[in-house]
Design an enzyme around this catalytic site. Structure first.
Site, short mmCIF file in Angstrom:
data_model
loop_
_atom_site.label_atom_id
_atom_site.label_comp_id
_atom_site.label_asym_id
_atom_site.label_seq_id
_atom_site.Cartn_x
_atom_site.Cartn_y
_atom_site.Cartn_z
N ASP A 1 1.81 3.88 2.87
CA ASP A 1 0.81 4.77 2.27
C ASP A 1 1.47 5.93 1.51
OD1 ASP A 1 -1.80 5.41 1.61
OD2 ASP A 1 -2.38 6.13 3.59
N HIS B 1 1.46 4.82 -2.39
CA HIS B 1 1.13 5.72 -3.50
C HIS B 1 2.43 6.36 -3.97
CE1 HIS B 1 -3.24 5.57 -2.50
NE2 HIS B 1 -2.77 5.36 -1.28
N GLU C 1 -11.24 3.35 5.68
CA GLU C 1 -10.21 4.25 6.23
C GLU C 1 -10.94 5.32 7.05
OE1 GLU C 1 -8.13 6.60 3.29
OE2 GLU C 1 -6.47 7.07 4.66
N HIS D 1 0.87 -1.18 0.00
CA HIS D 1 0.00 0.00 0.00
C HIS D 1 0.90 1.23 0.00
CE1 HIS D 1 -3.88 2.02 1.75
NE2 HIS D 1 -3.13 2.91 1.11
#
Ligand code: ADE
Ligand code: ZN
Length: 339
Positions: free
Chosen positions: A273, A14, A195, A12
Site C-alpha cells: 500500500d 501507491h 477498505e 497494490h
C-alpha cells in the site's frame, strides 16, 4: 524466517506512499519548500493515524515536495531498488495525478518522470512493471473525466485505472462514466473497495465499474454471498495487512482475517500500500503475516503464486509462467540459511 527472497508481485502500491522522510527532506531542500516538520524523526513520529482520512491529510501534504520529472523518477527508482531487495519481480504501481495537478504539477511531468524509472527497471532492478492511474474518489466525477482526458497522450504508458482516497460516502457508482470511457480506451480496471466502505461498494465496483481486481476488499467478509461470488469468479483481492493495522481497520495484525479469507477460498494477495508510512515493503509484509498469523511455507507460497496469477501479465504469459515456476521451486530452508 527471511521472506525477502520469495519471488512475489506487488499489486497494490501507491508510488507517493513510498516517499520516505529522508527523500522528502532532500526534495524539499532541492525545491525550496519548507516542510512543517523540523526533521525526519519528528515527521516519522507524526505517523500515528486514527483512520484513512487522518493518513490522507498528512500524505497529500507531504506530496508538496514532488514537483519535477526528476523528483518522480528518483522516487520511483528508490522504490524499485527497495522492492527488488525484497523479492519483488513484478510491480503494478498506482499514481494519483489529481493530487499533483492540484499543486500545478501537470500529468506529463508525473507520468514521464515515473515512466523513465520504469523503463530502466528490468535492466537495473530485475523488476517488470505496469502503471495504474487512480482517480481520487473524493473529487468529482467530472474531475475524473478531465483527468482521463489529460492522460490520453500517455495511454501507451498506462495499463489500468484505479480508484482511491477517502472511501466512505464516495461509492464506485459515482465513477461509472469515467470507467466506461477508460474501458473504451483499452484500459484495464481495478478499484479500492471495502477498505473502510461496506461490502456493497465491492459489489458496485464489480457490477457498475466492471473491475477485474478489488483493492483491499477486507470488508467483503461481512457478506457471505459476496464471498461466494468472489470465490466462484476468482476475483483477486489485493490485501494490505500492515496498512489495515496502521489505519485502524483491524486492531492488531494478529486479528487480521487474512487466514480466514484464504481458508474461504478467496484469491488473496498481500501488498504494502504505502510502505513509507505503514512500516514495511513487500518482503516485510510477508514476514509480518508469517509471524503474526502463523502462515506456513505452503500458505506463503500460495500468496506469492496468487500475486503472479492476479498480475496484469496477459500480454506476456511466458513471463508469468517463469515467475510462477520460480515460486514453485523456491526453497524456504535455503532462504533461511541465507539469513
Ligand atoms: N491512497 C493511498 N493509500 C490509500 C489507501 N490505503 N486507501 C485509499 N486511498 C489511498
Ligand atoms: Zn491503497
Amino acid at each position: 524466517m527471511q521472506l525477502q527472497h520469495l519471488p512475489k508481485a506487488e499489486l497494490h502500491l501507491h508510488i507517493e506512499g513510498t516517499l520516505e522522510p529522508e527523500l522528502a527532506f532532500a526534495l524539499a531542500a532541492r525545491n525550496g519548500i519548507e516542510l512543517p516538520y523540523p526533521d525526519t524523526e519528528t515527521l516519522r513520529r507524526a505517523y500515528l493515524f486514527s483512520d484513512l482520512q487522518s493518513f490522507l491529510d498528512l500524505y497529500y501534504g507531504l506530496m508538496a515536495v514532488l514537483r519535477t520529472e526528476q523528483d518522480f523518477e528518483e522516487l520511483t527508482d528508490a522504490y524499485l531498488a527497495r522492492a527488488a531487495a525484497q523479492g519483488v519481480r513484478h510491480a503494478e504501481i498506482f499514481f494519483d495525478p489529481q493530487a499533483h495537478a492540484a499543486r500545478g504539477v501537470p500529468m506529463g511531468t508525473v507520468v514521464e518522470g515515473i515512466s523513465r524509472a520504469l523503463a530502466r527497471s528490468e535492466e537495473r532492478h530485475g523488476v517488470s512493471t505496469q502503471l495504474i492511474m487512480c482517480f481520487l474518489r473524493d473529487e468529482s466525477a467530472d474531475s475524473a473525466l478531465r483527468t482521463l482526458a489529460a492522460a490520453e497522450p500517455y495511454l501507451h504508458l498506462i495499463a489500468a485505472v484505479g480508484l482511491d482516497s477517502a472511501e466512505v460516502g464516495h461509492p464506485p457508482s459515482k465513477f461509472r462514466e469515467v470507467y466506461e470511457a477508460a474501458g473504451a480506451l483499452g484500459l484495464r480496471k481495478v478499484a479500492h473497495a471495502g477498505e473502510e466502505g461496506p461490502p456493497a461498494y465491492v459489489r458496485e465496483a464489480l457490477d457498475v465499474l466492471g473491475v477485474e481486481r478489488i483493492d483491499h476488499g477486507l470488508r467483503s467478509m461481512e457478506d457471505p454471498e459476496l464471498v461466494e461470488r468472489l470465490v466462484r469468479d476468482r476475483v483477486p483481492l489485493t490485501l494490505c495487512p500492515l496498512s489495515n493495522v496502521r489505519l485502524r481497520a483491524v486492531d492488531v495484525l494478529e486479528g487480521h482475517p487474512l487466514r480466514q479469507m484464504m481458508d474461504a477460498g478467496l484469491l488473496c494477495t498481500v501488498n504494502s500500500d504505502d510502505p513509507a508510512y505503514f512500516g514495511g515493503y513487500a518482503g516485510d509484509t510477508f514476514h509480518a503475516v508469517h509471524e503474526a498469523l502463523g502462515l506456513g511455507h505452503e500458505e506463503l507460497r500460495t500468496l506469492a503464486r496468487n500475486s503472479f496469477l492476479a498480475a496484469f501479465l496477459d500480454h506476456d504469459e511466458e513471463r508469468r509462467a517463469r515467475y510462477l515456476a520460480e515460486v514453485e521451486t523456491y526453497d524456504f530452508d535455503a532462504d533461511f540459511d541465507l539469513g
